[in-house]
Design a protein around this motif. Sequence first.
Motif, PDB file in Angstrom:
ATOM      1  N   HIS A 160       0.831  -1.217   0.000  1.00  0.00           N
ATOM      2  CA  HIS A 160       0.000   0.000   0.000  1.00  0.00           C
ATOM      3  C   HIS A 160       0.858   1.256   0.000  1.00  0.00           C
ATOM      4  N   TRP A 161       0.369   2.268  -0.677  1.00  0.00           N
ATOM      5  CA  TRP A 161       1.039   3.576  -0.679  1.00  0.00           C
ATOM      6  C   TRP A 161       0.008   4.623  -1.055  1.00  0.00           C
ATOM      7  N   GLY A 162       0.428   5.895  -0.975  1.00  0.00           N
ATOM      8  CA  GLY A 162      -0.476   6.974  -1.380  1.00  0.00           C
ATOM      9  C   GLY A 162      -1.723   7.032  -0.504  1.00  0.00           C
ATOM     10  N   ALA A 163      -2.863   7.265  -1.135  1.00  0.00           N
ATOM     11  CA  ALA A 163      -4.120   7.442  -0.398  1.00  0.00           C
ATOM     12  C   ALA A 163      -4.478   6.219   0.440  1.00  0.00           C
ATOM     13  N   VAL A 164      -4.130   5.020  -0.041  1.00  0.00           N
ATOM     14  CA  VAL A 164      -4.485   3.795   0.691  1.00  0.00           C
ATOM     15  C   VAL A 164      -3.633   3.671   1.960  1.00  0.00           C
ATOM     16  N   LEU A 165      -2.356   3.979   1.832  1.00  0.00           N
ATOM     17  CA  LEU A 165      -1.478   4.006   3.005  1.00  0.00           C
ATOM     18  C   LEU A 165      -2.045   4.946   4.059  1.00  0.00           C
ATOM     19  N   ARG A 166      -2.432   6.133   3.620  1.00  0.00           N
ATOM     20  CA  ARG A 166      -2.953   7.120   4.576  1.00  0.00           C
ATOM     21  C   ARG A 166      -4.232   6.625   5.238  1.00  0.00           C
ATOM     22  N   GLU A 167      -5.098   5.950   4.468  1.00  0.00           N
ATOM     23  CA  GLU A 167      -6.364   5.472   5.036  1.00  0.00           C
ATOM     24  C   GLU A 167      -6.108   4.385   6.089  1.00  0.00           C
ATOM     25  N   TYR A 168      -5.209   3.461   5.768  1.00  0.00           N
ATOM     26  CA  TYR A 168      -4.860   2.435   6.762  1.00  0.00           C
ATOM     27  C   TYR A 168      -4.272   3.069   8.013  1.00  0.00           C
ATOM     28  N   MET A 169      -3.407   4.060   7.811  1.00  0.00           N
ATOM     29  CA  MET A 169      -2.769   4.692   8.967  1.00  0.00           C
ATOM     30  C   MET A 169      -3.775   5.482   9.808  1.00  0.00           C
TER      31      MET A 169
ATOM     32  N   VAL B 205      -4.033  21.125  13.116  1.00  0.00           N
ATOM     33  CA  VAL B 205      -3.764  20.953  11.684  1.00  0.00           C
ATOM     34  C   VAL B 205      -3.567  19.467  11.367  1.00  0.00           C
ATOM     35  N   THR B 206      -4.122  19.020  10.248  1.00  0.00           N
ATOM     36  CA  THR B 206      -3.829  17.680   9.746  1.00  0.00           C
ATOM     37  C   THR B 206      -3.412  17.814   8.284  1.00  0.00           C
ATOM     38  N   PRO B 207      -2.587  16.902   7.797  1.00  0.00           N
ATOM     39  CA  PRO B 207      -2.157  16.981   6.393  1.00  0.00           C
ATOM     40  C   PRO B 207      -3.371  16.913   5.463  1.00  0.00           C
TER      41      PRO B 207
ATOM     42  N   ASP C 181      -5.429  18.015  18.974  1.00  0.00           N
ATOM     43  CA  ASP C 181      -4.116  18.570  18.640  1.00  0.00           C
ATOM     44  C   ASP C 181      -3.094  18.086  19.654  1.00  0.00           C
ATOM     45  N   VAL C 182      -2.185  17.240  19.182  1.00  0.00           N
ATOM     46  CA  VAL C 182      -1.194  16.632  20.059  1.00  0.00           C
ATOM     47  C   VAL C 182      -0.284  17.699  20.675  1.00  0.00           C
ATOM     48  N   LEU C 183      -0.187  18.851  19.986  1.00  0.00           N
ATOM     49  CA  LEU C 183       0.682  19.911  20.498  1.00  0.00           C
ATOM     50  C   LEU C 183       0.116  20.554  21.767  1.00  0.00           C
ATOM     51  N   ASP C 184      -1.200  20.437  21.972  1.00  0.00           N
ATOM     52  CA  ASP C 184      -1.791  20.983  23.194  1.00  0.00           C
ATOM     53  C   ASP C 184      -1.183  20.357  24.444  1.00  0.00           C
ATOM     54  N   GLU C 185      -0.694  19.144  24.312  1.00  0.00           N
ATOM     55  CA  GLU C 185      -0.192  18.410  25.470  1.00  0.00           C
ATOM     56  C   GLU C 185       1.301  18.634  25.714  1.00  0.00           C
ATOM     57  N   LEU C 186       1.951  19.412  24.843  1.00  0.00           N
ATOM     58  CA  LEU C 186       3.401  19.571  25.009  1.00  0.00           C
ATOM     59  C   LEU C 186       3.753  20.242  26.324  1.00  0.00           C
ATOM     60  N   LYS C 187       2.802  20.960  26.889  1.00  0.00           N
ATOM     61  CA  LYS C 187       3.089  21.619  28.169  1.00  0.00           C
ATOM     62  C   LYS C 187       3.355  20.608  29.279  1.00  0.00           C
ATOM     63  N   ARG C 188       2.968  19.360  29.041  1.00  0.00           N
ATOM     64  CA  ARG C 188       3.214  18.330  30.052  1.00  0.00           C
ATOM     65  C   ARG C 188       4.346  17.378  29.650  1.00  0.00           C
ATOM     66  N   GLN C 189       5.193  17.816  28.718  1.00  0.00           N
ATOM     67  CA  GLN C 189       6.290  16.954  28.255  1.00  0.00           C
ATOM     68  C   GLN C 189       7.632  17.561  28.648  1.00  0.00           C
ATOM     69  N   ASP C 190       8.680  16.755  28.476  1.00  0.00           N
ATOM     70  CA  ASP C 190      10.019  17.243  28.809  1.00  0.00           C
ATOM     71  C   ASP C 190      10.545  18.168  27.715  1.00  0.00           C
TER      72      ASP C 190
ATOM     73  N   HIS D  68       5.733  13.606  12.299  1.00  0.00           N
ATOM     74  CA  HIS D  68       5.257  14.988  12.334  1.00  0.00           C
ATOM     75  C   HIS D  68       3.954  15.106  13.138  1.00  0.00           C
ATOM     76  N   PRO D  69       3.864  16.105  14.006  1.00  0.00           N
ATOM     77  CA  PRO D  69       2.660  16.205  14.849  1.00  0.00           C
ATOM     78  C   PRO D  69       1.358  16.332  14.056  1.00  0.00           C
ATOM     79  N   TRP D  70       1.403  16.892  12.847  1.00  0.00           N
ATOM     80  CA  TRP D  70       0.164  16.982  12.052  1.00  0.00           C
ATOM     81  C   TRP D  70      -0.315  15.588  11.655  1.00  0.00           C
ATOM     82  N   ALA D  71       0.634  14.695  11.348  1.00  0.00           N
ATOM     83  CA  ALA D  71       0.233  13.327  11.010  1.00  0.00           C
ATOM     84  C   ALA D  71      -0.323  12.622  12.252  1.00  0.00           C
ATOM     85  N   TRP D  72       0.208  12.960  13.430  1.00  0.00           N
ATOM     86  CA  TRP D  72      -0.331  12.372  14.671  1.00  0.00           C
ATOM     87  C   TRP D  72      -1.757  12.867  14.912  1.00  0.00           C
ATOM     88  N   ASN D  73      -2.016  14.122  14.594  1.00  0.00           N
ATOM     89  CA  ASN D  73      -3.388  14.626  14.719  1.00  0.00           C
ATOM     90  C   ASN D  73      -4.321  13.841  13.804  1.00  0.00           C
ATOM     91  N   GLU D  74      -3.824  13.533  12.626  1.00  0.00           N
ATOM     92  CA  GLU D  74      -4.643  12.832  11.629  1.00  0.00           C
ATOM     93  C   GLU D  74      -5.028  11.434  12.120  1.00  0.00           C
TER      94      GLU D  74
END
Lengths: 556, 249
Positions: free
Chosen positions: A396-405, B11-13, B23-32, B170-176
């Motif tokens: 998987h890659w692209g949009a499908v990778l993102r959906e799984y993630m 923010v999310t990608p 927003d995972v960044l909201d919690e940075l105040k409780r991190q090292d 990246h924190p935006w991907a963590w938000n996602e």
Amino acid sequence: MRRLSDASIRARNASAWLVPDGQDRTNHRLRADMRRFADDDEVDLVVVGCGAGGATVLQRLARAGCTVVALDAGPFWDPDLDWVSDERGSHRIYWTEPRVISGETPVPLGSNNSGRGVGGSMVHFAGYTPRFHPSDFRTATDDGVGADWPIGYADLKPYYEDIESELPVAGEPWPWGDPHTYPHHAHRLGGNGETFLRAAWAAGIEARVGPVAIPNGRFGNRQHCIYRGFCLQGCKVNAKASPLITHVPDALAHGAEVRAGCMVTRVCVDERTGRATGVEYLRNGVAHVQRARMVAVAGYSIETPRLLLLSASRRFPDGLCNDFGQVGRYLMVQGAPQTSGRFEREVRMYKAPPPEASSEQFYETDPTKPYQRGFSLQTVSPLPITYSEHVTAQGHWGAVLREYMRDYNHWAVFGALCEFLPQYRNSVTLADVEDRHGLPVANFSYSQCDNDEQLVKAAAQTMEEMMRAAGATEVMTIQRYAHLVGGCRMAADERSGVVDADQRTFAVPNLFITDGSVLPTQGSANPALTIMALAARFADRLLATSRGGTPTGARR
Amino acid sequence: MPFRPPSLRGVTPQGRGRYPGYDVLDELKRQDDVTTGMILARLSPNDQLVFFTAAEQAVATPLVDQILGQDGEPKVPVLPMIDARLASGETDGYVYEGMPDDAEAWRRSLAALDADARERFGRGFGELDWADQGDLVAAVQQTEGAWHDLPASRVWSLWTRYACAEFYAHPWAWNEIGFGGPAYPRGYKSTGIDKRENWEVADAAPTDPVTAGQRIEQARAEHERNTRVRPGRQGPPEGNDPPVQGQDS
């Protein structure tokens, strides 16, 4: 096991009381006041590598009054400053100096199996500390595969108990192998551990919580686990055990030196006497020689054989201790397929330590199966970057990778450890590539045999059945490897191994190997506990037999 | 968290995600401090590339966007981080016998991808539209054996490993994806199935109105439309069937 009070543990290893009680994780005073030897001082023992094997030996010998120095190529970690609560940012805790991998099924190195700095690979190991089974020590006799050890389970059992109390290990009473209990009660579970127990129950498989080297509650001055899930990135809490906090502090308090940032390049052997005289090393690019009465190499399964091969001389043209072509041979990894399953409810496997629960129901040879030996099953809880490898491995890659993630919080992941058999062709040799020190790097060649492949298939099938039984609506399996052992194995004679039952090299009487490379077989257990137990036994044997006027501080 | 303007909250990608308001960044105040500094630095990496040449950048930028499905703003700035990593020589600690080192493999594979573009479309990879680029990337992913003078599967593994390592750091991907991010000294107190900390946000689309399988099928169809080629080595049949088991290459 024998119930040991904290006071009795402290009386023989005070490490947990030598880390600071409070918000700091490092006892800076202890390090600043550390005894320091000169290169010209002939110390009793110089240890190469300060991980599971090296640090345990260091602590035991320092306790007994010996002068000991451990040289480590990496840093003397300060968890407060050097480690982060982050997957990507933890790159430097892994050994990532160049290495070549080859063979039919090359094994990636680095983050998965190679540590760096004081504490070694246990800084980033998950934390599982199962014992080997009695059967592991005689697989050639009983199963017709692998090799027999020159020692048996009974030789190691008291040292297993000692180390389990020092780490200490938490887990439910253990029904497999030699049944035993653990000093600390099992930990509570996260979503992945709960899923594992439920899946095992639904599939009719016995499972238990643990065994993990994380005390349940405070231990000495070490803080309680906060279930943050970053065990593989170095424990900033001082909860998960590594020699950095379980053996090094006590060693320092008893006069040992840990010299970090020292890359050992050669073991020195006197051509006339045939005895080791010390080691050559580079510190900040400057060459030194540390003199020593005895040398213990504990650089793990790639670097230990590499160092012996780099120490070739007129007497040992093919590498130190390599008269019979045994150095760097019979290296093993475990097949470690991982299966993920999708559940409707939120699993959020990033919460709680990745090592939670396991099963050794399939550990032993099953006469109804076409393969010998077996596998164990455990929880693994990959963080997002590692989990993305599960998804990309499916193509998987692209949009499908993102959906799984985006679905990450709904997935549980189990892992197996399959006992791959020792083979002569699986080896470390010197490559024609050089590292930045100008030394040839290791070429690690690995090829699986039929039995290995069958075990991986069986383990993956079992995990997929577990996932389905627990109600997973979709499963994905990927192939991975875990752990390294062997490469300088212990054996009954010099034609089949590098060291004897007391881990003394056959070729050089005062040169020892005290790390995972001495293991002749690996079972399907994580090796850290066994490496430490062997190191503790080695120290005991050395002190008991030493005729050099060294006091014997062994308890038994 | 000292200060963050409203436009940089949650923010999310590409604005995609299932955890509204998280927003995972909201919690940075409780991190090292050490971890916090490292993560905040990812919001604004140095975009003055030193490893990739301009010609390589023209190929690498859309390649990495394709692999990560970054088809719009806001984008996680992945390429500057890959550039910094290659410039510093940070590897994973191994190289396959017969393969060049990672830096050389990147250069050669980018040149090869550009050559594919010129051969098939008469223009450089960076000049193609999104669908044509996807076509070429998919072709590499589906190649068995050698691609130009490199093993295709090793190239694919190199590209995806480097791209995913930066994107999912990246924190935006963590938000996602609803990941909790760093956790020291705060830690977790509510562990277990369907348990959440008071600051964690529930998945807004765990099943309804579409099942996970349907969502993935939708993503697959969209991916296919965009790249014209069926993704995955073995695509599943139509409908809601789980994907066929893949094997690690």
